[in-house]
Design an enzyme around this catalytic site. Structure first.
Site, PDB file in Angstrom:
ATOM      1  N   ASP A 166     -10.279  15.519   7.017  1.00 50.66           N
ATOM      2  CA  ASP A 166      -9.948  14.897   8.302  1.00 50.66           C
ATOM      3  C   ASP A 166     -11.185  14.646   9.159  1.00 50.66           C
ATOM      4  O   ASP A 166     -11.886  15.579   9.559  1.00 50.66           O
ATOM      5  CB  ASP A 166      -8.991  15.830   9.051  1.00 50.66           C
ATOM      6  N   ARG A 194      -4.225  -2.723  10.730  1.00 50.02           N
ATOM      7  CA  ARG A 194      -3.167  -1.708  10.660  1.00 50.02           C
ATOM      8  C   ARG A 194      -3.896  -0.376  10.583  1.00 50.02           C
ATOM      9  O   ARG A 194      -4.697  -0.163   9.671  1.00 50.02           O
ATOM     10  CB  ARG A 194      -2.335  -1.883   9.399  1.00 50.02           C
ATOM     11  N   ASP A 196      -3.985   3.121   9.545  1.00 47.92           N
ATOM     12  CA  ASP A 196      -3.287   4.059   8.675  1.00 47.92           C
ATOM     13  C   ASP A 196      -3.289   5.457   9.302  1.00 47.92           C
ATOM     14  O   ASP A 196      -4.303   5.895   9.853  1.00 47.92           O
ATOM     15  CB  ASP A 196      -4.024   4.095   7.319  1.00 47.92           C
ATOM     16  N   HIS A 200      -1.867  10.847  12.995  1.00 46.74           N
ATOM     17  CA  HIS A 200      -2.729  12.014  12.773  1.00 46.74           C
ATOM     18  C   HIS A 200      -4.046  11.905  13.522  1.00 46.74           C
ATOM     19  O   HIS A 200      -4.971  12.677  13.279  1.00 46.74           O
ATOM     20  CB  HIS A 200      -2.931  12.204  11.266  1.00 46.74           C
ATOM     21  N   GLU A 233       0.163   3.000  12.444  1.00 47.05           N
ATOM     22  CA  GLU A 233       1.192   3.585  11.597  1.00 47.05           C
ATOM     23  C   GLU A 233       1.595   4.946  12.154  1.00 47.05           C
ATOM     24  O   GLU A 233       0.890   5.947  11.971  1.00 47.05           O
ATOM     25  CB  GLU A 233       0.701   3.749  10.146  1.00 47.05           C
ATOM     26  N   ASN A 294       8.323  -0.782   3.394  1.00 48.63           N
ATOM     27  CA  ASN A 294       6.866  -0.888   3.282  1.00 48.63           C
ATOM     28  C   ASN A 294       6.401  -0.290   1.954  1.00 48.63           C
ATOM     29  O   ASN A 294       7.236   0.144   1.134  1.00 48.63           O
ATOM     30  CB  ASN A 294       6.159  -0.272   4.501  1.00 48.63           C
ATOM     31  N   ARG A 332       6.728  -8.157   9.676  1.00 49.84           N
ATOM     32  CA  ARG A 332       5.923  -8.126   8.446  1.00 49.84           C
ATOM     33  C   ARG A 332       6.856  -8.174   7.245  1.00 49.84           C
ATOM     34  O   ARG A 332       7.816  -7.438   7.168  1.00 49.84           O
ATOM     35  CB  ARG A 332       5.103  -6.832   8.395  1.00 49.84           C
TER      36      ARG A 332
HETATM   37  C1  AAO Z   1      -2.467  11.762  -2.758  1.00 48.46           C
HETATM   38  C2  AAO Z   1      -1.561  12.643  -3.569  1.00 48.46           C
HETATM   39  C3  AAO Z   1      -1.442  14.011  -2.910  1.00 48.46           C
HETATM   40  C4  AAO Z   1      -2.836  14.607  -2.703  1.00 48.46           C
HETATM   41  C5  AAO Z   1      -3.682  13.659  -1.895  1.00 48.46           C
HETATM   42  C6  AAO Z   1      -5.106  14.131  -1.690  1.00 48.46           C
HETATM   43  O1  AAO Z   1      -0.272  12.039  -3.676  1.00 48.46           O
HETATM   44  O2  AAO Z   1      -0.663  14.848  -3.761  1.00 48.46           O
HETATM   45  O3  AAO Z   1      -2.715  15.842  -2.009  1.00 48.46           O
HETATM   46  O4  AAO Z   1      -3.719  12.396  -2.567  1.00 48.46           O
HETATM   47  O5  AAO Z   1      -5.819  14.163  -2.907  1.00 48.46           O
HETATM   48  C7  AAO Z   1      -0.912   7.720   0.254  1.00 48.46           C
HETATM   49  C8  AAO Z   1       0.148   8.441  -0.591  1.00 48.46           C
HETATM   50  C9  AAO Z   1      -0.181   9.916  -0.750  1.00 48.46           C
HETATM   51  C10 AAO Z   1      -1.599  10.081  -1.277  1.00 48.46           C
HETATM   52  C11 AAO Z   1      -2.526   9.457  -0.224  1.00 48.46           C
HETATM   53  C12 AAO Z   1      -4.008   9.585  -0.560  1.00 48.46           C
HETATM   54  O6  AAO Z   1       1.423   8.292   0.039  1.00 48.46           O
HETATM   55  O7  AAO Z   1       0.739  10.464  -1.698  1.00 48.46           O
HETATM   56  O8  AAO Z   1      -1.888  11.462  -1.465  1.00 48.46           O
HETATM   57  O9  AAO Z   1      -2.229   8.048  -0.165  1.00 48.46           O
HETATM   58  O10 AAO Z   1      -4.291   9.052  -1.790  1.00 48.46           O
HETATM   59  C13 AAO Z   1       2.970  11.096   6.448  1.00 48.46           C
HETATM   60  C14 AAO Z   1       1.986  10.419   7.401  1.00 48.46           C
HETATM   61  C15 AAO Z   1       1.803   8.950   7.135  1.00 48.46           C
HETATM   62  C16 AAO Z   1       1.546   8.668   5.647  1.00 48.46           C
HETATM   63  C17 AAO Z   1       2.690   9.284   4.856  1.00 48.46           C
HETATM   64  C18 AAO Z   1       2.515   9.070   3.362  1.00 48.46           C
HETATM   65  O11 AAO Z   1       2.405  10.639   8.747  1.00 48.46           O
HETATM   66  O12 AAO Z   1       0.682   8.520   7.886  1.00 48.46           O
HETATM   67  O13 AAO Z   1       2.734  10.709   5.113  1.00 48.46           O
HETATM   68  N1  AAO Z   1       1.381   7.237   5.372  1.00 48.46           N
HETATM   69  C19 AAO Z   1       0.036   6.621   5.245  1.00 48.46           C
HETATM   70  C20 AAO Z   1      -0.006   5.548   4.177  1.00 48.46           C
HETATM   71  C21 AAO Z   1       0.113   6.177   2.821  1.00 48.46           C
HETATM   72  C22 AAO Z   1      -1.102   7.061   2.560  1.00 48.46           C
HETATM   73  C23 AAO Z   1      -1.606   7.743   3.752  1.00 48.46           C
HETATM   74  C24 AAO Z   1      -1.052   7.572   5.006  1.00 48.46           C
HETATM   75  C25 AAO Z   1      -2.851   8.508   3.628  1.00 48.46           C
HETATM   76  O14 AAO Z   1       0.922   4.557   4.453  1.00 48.46           O
HETATM   77  O15 AAO Z   1       0.240   5.209   1.806  1.00 48.46           O
HETATM   78  O16 AAO Z   1      -0.746   8.092   1.601  1.00 48.46           O
HETATM   79  O17 AAO Z   1      -3.925   7.578   3.792  1.00 48.46           O
HETATM   80  C26 AAO Z   1       7.743  12.953   7.700  1.00 48.46           C
HETATM   81  C27 AAO Z   1       6.748  12.703   8.810  1.00 48.46           C
HETATM   82  C28 AAO Z   1       5.790  11.601   8.467  1.00 48.46           C
HETATM   83  C29 AAO Z   1       5.147  11.865   7.113  1.00 48.46           C
HETATM   84  C30 AAO Z   1       6.270  12.006   6.061  1.00 48.46           C
HETATM   85  C31 AAO Z   1       5.737  12.255   4.664  1.00 48.46           C
HETATM   86  O18 AAO Z   1       8.626  11.835   7.589  1.00 48.46           O
HETATM   87  O19 AAO Z   1       7.450  12.363   9.986  1.00 48.46           O
HETATM   88  O20 AAO Z   1       4.774  11.520   9.456  1.00 48.46           O
HETATM   89  O21 AAO Z   1       4.310  10.754   6.775  1.00 48.46           O
HETATM   90  O22 AAO Z   1       7.096  13.102   6.458  1.00 48.46           O
HETATM   91  O23 AAO Z   1       5.094  13.480   4.623  1.00 48.46           O
HETATM   92  C32 AAO Z   1      12.759  11.540   7.080  1.00 48.46           C
HETATM   93  C33 AAO Z   1      12.190  11.782   8.464  1.00 48.46           C
HETATM   94  C34 AAO Z   1      10.723  11.378   8.512  1.00 48.46           C
HETATM   95  C35 AAO Z   1      10.008  12.176   7.495  1.00 48.46           C
HETATM   96  C36 AAO Z   1      10.573  11.847   6.139  1.00 48.46           C
HETATM   97  C37 AAO Z   1       9.917  12.603   5.000  1.00 48.46           C
HETATM   98  O24 AAO Z   1      12.846  10.141   6.817  1.00 48.46           O
HETATM   99  O25 AAO Z   1      12.947  11.059   9.416  1.00 48.46           O
HETATM  100  O26 AAO Z   1      10.176  11.572   9.804  1.00 48.46           O
HETATM  101  O27 AAO Z   1      11.962  12.151   6.091  1.00 48.46           O
HETATM  102  O28 AAO Z   1       9.893  11.809   3.874  1.00 48.46           O
END
Ligand code: AAO
Length: 474
Positions: A166, A194, A196, A200, A233, A294, A332
């Site tokens: 971070d 956008r 990302d 956080h 995001e 998305n 979008r």
């Molecule tokens: C990868 C591997 C991991 C490894 C990591 C580091 O998969 O195992 O630990 O590398 O080596 C993307 C992939 C990740 C990937 C990452 C880096 O999705 O799997 O990790 O690239 O390569 C949160 C964030 C949000 C994020 C989302 C995925 O808040 O910003 O997680 N999205 C963006 C991008 C995404 C990208 C990243 C960020 C990182 O769009 O493509 O990740 O750059 C709750 C929270 C959310 C949280 C979700 C998921 O959501 O509110 O903030 O999002 O959980 O953790 C209901 C709820 C909803 C909840 C959801 C849970 O719907 O209403 O609020 O359930 O699913």
């Protein structure tokens, strides 16, 4: 920051997920300009980790190694060429900016552009960043240094998102490096970003970074004094302390509740009324970036559940068409590739981690494993509708069972019938005259009477959508 500088009042952007710069340049010229798209959201263009052990997944591009424009989508020269060629035909570029973090812990070696790095040492010489540039461990309250509790704001913004190192956004040096990356892109001619994982990052850090970012480049055709477009995001579905309104001073926010409501509404048309629900904390229209699905939630990542995707083509066409007809938010469109497994990279990536070209079939659809939802007939046609009715409000709402219709001021009228059979005279709000129905490319002609009523007929089970607008000739 929340006004996109679209050419000719265009209203819609498309995410060409994982496309190469060479293909995007061609798509601007051969399709997007005439179809009336404002801009393309491109995959992160910076140097990223190369994750061979997971078969070069799409998500490797969310692990930055440096801000060099050397990614799986192409090199710096190809990026510049794309921006120039798209701008030349009035289609803008929006960059997916991954600036909250660098790669995940445990990763080291060389990035996609050849820069060395070592995440455990917080060493990214390609920027350069050192251990001094990452959020101090003492500021993260969680036991393991990762984000586990989304109810603790300090944890969400100071700890590591899924182990991703971070960046310390309060530091001047970090702000300079990030705004330096933005300024490089602005000079090249991009329109916006956008941001990302903005959830956080602290809004005050975003404000400082954006404050250091230049106005759009007038040589690229933007008016002088125009700020870049920013949308953040922030996954807010209610129930967490971080909410979209905390980001309104720095631009628009992604509105994830919109996609959910569209999915519910397509299932049960009576729920299509009041898509914008302020009582649920949804962003007002001029702050919302809206989408039906998305790149994350279409494959079960971030905030998935209750959404429709290209895997249900008929429902998806209805959901996107209704969204484009609606007056809420800036829209979008998702453009995907087919996948079986949620890690899977784009077509070709299993072959050493590169990406295949996007071949276009004789009928205008895409081949080679690319879905190209933006080329699906009703979606393309409704992008034209949205441009034509811009600035008008919804009126003459009608919903009865599995049929719905409404007008957009005196500029357009939209109707949809779940099972594709509808025949009723409705008030369209339009001036009297002959209109071309858009989804049928004017095969159906519609007469609006002197009192604004018209007989609306839908007889198509696959694309059960109807749209007419003033000045639209099919
Ligand atoms: C990868 C591997 C991991 C490894 C990591 C580091 O998969 O195992 O630990 O590398 O080596 C993307 C992939 C990740 C990937 C990452 C880096 O999705 O799997 O990790 O690239 O390569 C949160 C964030 C949000 C994020 C989302 C995925 O808040 O910003 O997680 N999205 C963006 C991008 C995404 C990208 C990243 C960020 C990182 O769009 O493509 O990740 O750059 C709750 C929270 C959310 C949280 C979700 C998921 O959501 O509110 O903030 O999002 O959980 O953790 C209901 C709820 C909803 C909840 C959801 C849970 O719907 O209403 O609020 O359930 O699913």
């Amino acid at each position: 920051y929340d006004t996109p500088s679209c050419a000719d009042g265009r209203q819609t952007i498309v995410h060409l997920f994982e496309w190469k710069w060479t293909d995007i340049a061609q798509e601007c010229e051969r399709f997007l300009a005439d179809a009336g798209f404002c801009a393309v959201q491109v995959s992160p263009p910076m140097e990223h980790a190369v994750v061979e052990e997971n078969g070069y997944p799409w998500w490797q591009r969310y692990q930055p190694v440096s801000y060099k424009l050397e990614s799986r989508s192409g090199n710096r020269q190809q990026f510049i060429d794309m921006v120039q060629r798209c701008n030349a035909v009035g289609v803008r570029i929006i960059v997916d900016a991954v600036v909250n973090h660098m790669t995940g812990l445990g990763r080291s070696g060389q990035g996609s552009g050849g820069s060395s790095f070592n995440a455990d040492n917080r060493d990214f010489p390609g920027v350069p960043y050192s251990s001094l540039d990452f959020t101090p461990r003492s500021m993260c309250p969680s036991a393991d240094g990762n984000i586990n509790n989304y109810n603790d704001v300090n944890e969400v913004r100071n700890c590591y998102l899924v182990g991703l190192t971070d960046l310390y956004g309060a530091k001047d040096y970090v702000r300079q490096m990030i705004s330096g990356y933005y300024n490089d892109l602005v000079e090249i001619g991009v329109m916006g970003f956008r941001v990302d994982a903005a959830k956080h990052m602290w809004p005050k850090d975003l404000e400082a970074i954006q404050g250091l970012t230049h106005d759009l480049n007038t040589n690229a055709g933007f008016p002088s004094g125009q700020r870049p477009f920013f949308f953040h995001e922030v996954i807010d579905q209610g129930g967490e302390p971080i909410t979209v309104d905390q980001y309104f001073s720095v631009g628009r926010t992604t509105e994830f509740r919109f996609g959910k409501k569209i999915a519910w509404g397509i299932n049960d048309f009576s729920q299509l009324a009041n898509i914008y629900d302020p009582g649920w904390g949804m962003a007002p229209s001029d702050k919302a970036l809206v989408f039906v699905d998305n790149h994350d939630n279409q494959r079960g990542h971030g905030g998935a559940g209750d959404i429709i995707t290209f895997k249900q083509p008929k429902e998806y066409k209805m959901g996107v068409s209704f969204s484009l007809a609606h007056d809420y938010g800036f829209m979008r469109i998702m453009s995907s590739y087919y996948f079986d497994d949620s890690d899977q990279g784009p077509p070709g990536s299993n072959n050493g981690g590169s990406t295949d070209d996007v071949p276009i079939n004789a009928d205008g659809s895409c081949g080679g494993g690319w879905v190209c939802e933006h080329r699906w007939n009703p979606i393309t046609q409704m992008v034209k509708f949205r441009n034509a009715v811009a600035g008008t409000q919804m009126a003459n709402w009608y919903q009865e069972g599995d049929n719905v219709a409404f007008s957009r001021g005196d500029k357009g009228f939209f109707a949809m019938s779940k099972y594709g059979s509808f025949d009723k005279t409705l008030q369209t709000g339009l001036p009297a005259g002959q209109y071309c129905e858009l989804i049928s490319h004017c095969a159906n002609k519609v007469t609006v009477n002197g009192d604004g009523t018209a007989r609306i007929i839908i007889n198509n089970s696959e694309e059960p959508i109807f749209a007419i607008c003033a000045g639209c000739d099919g």
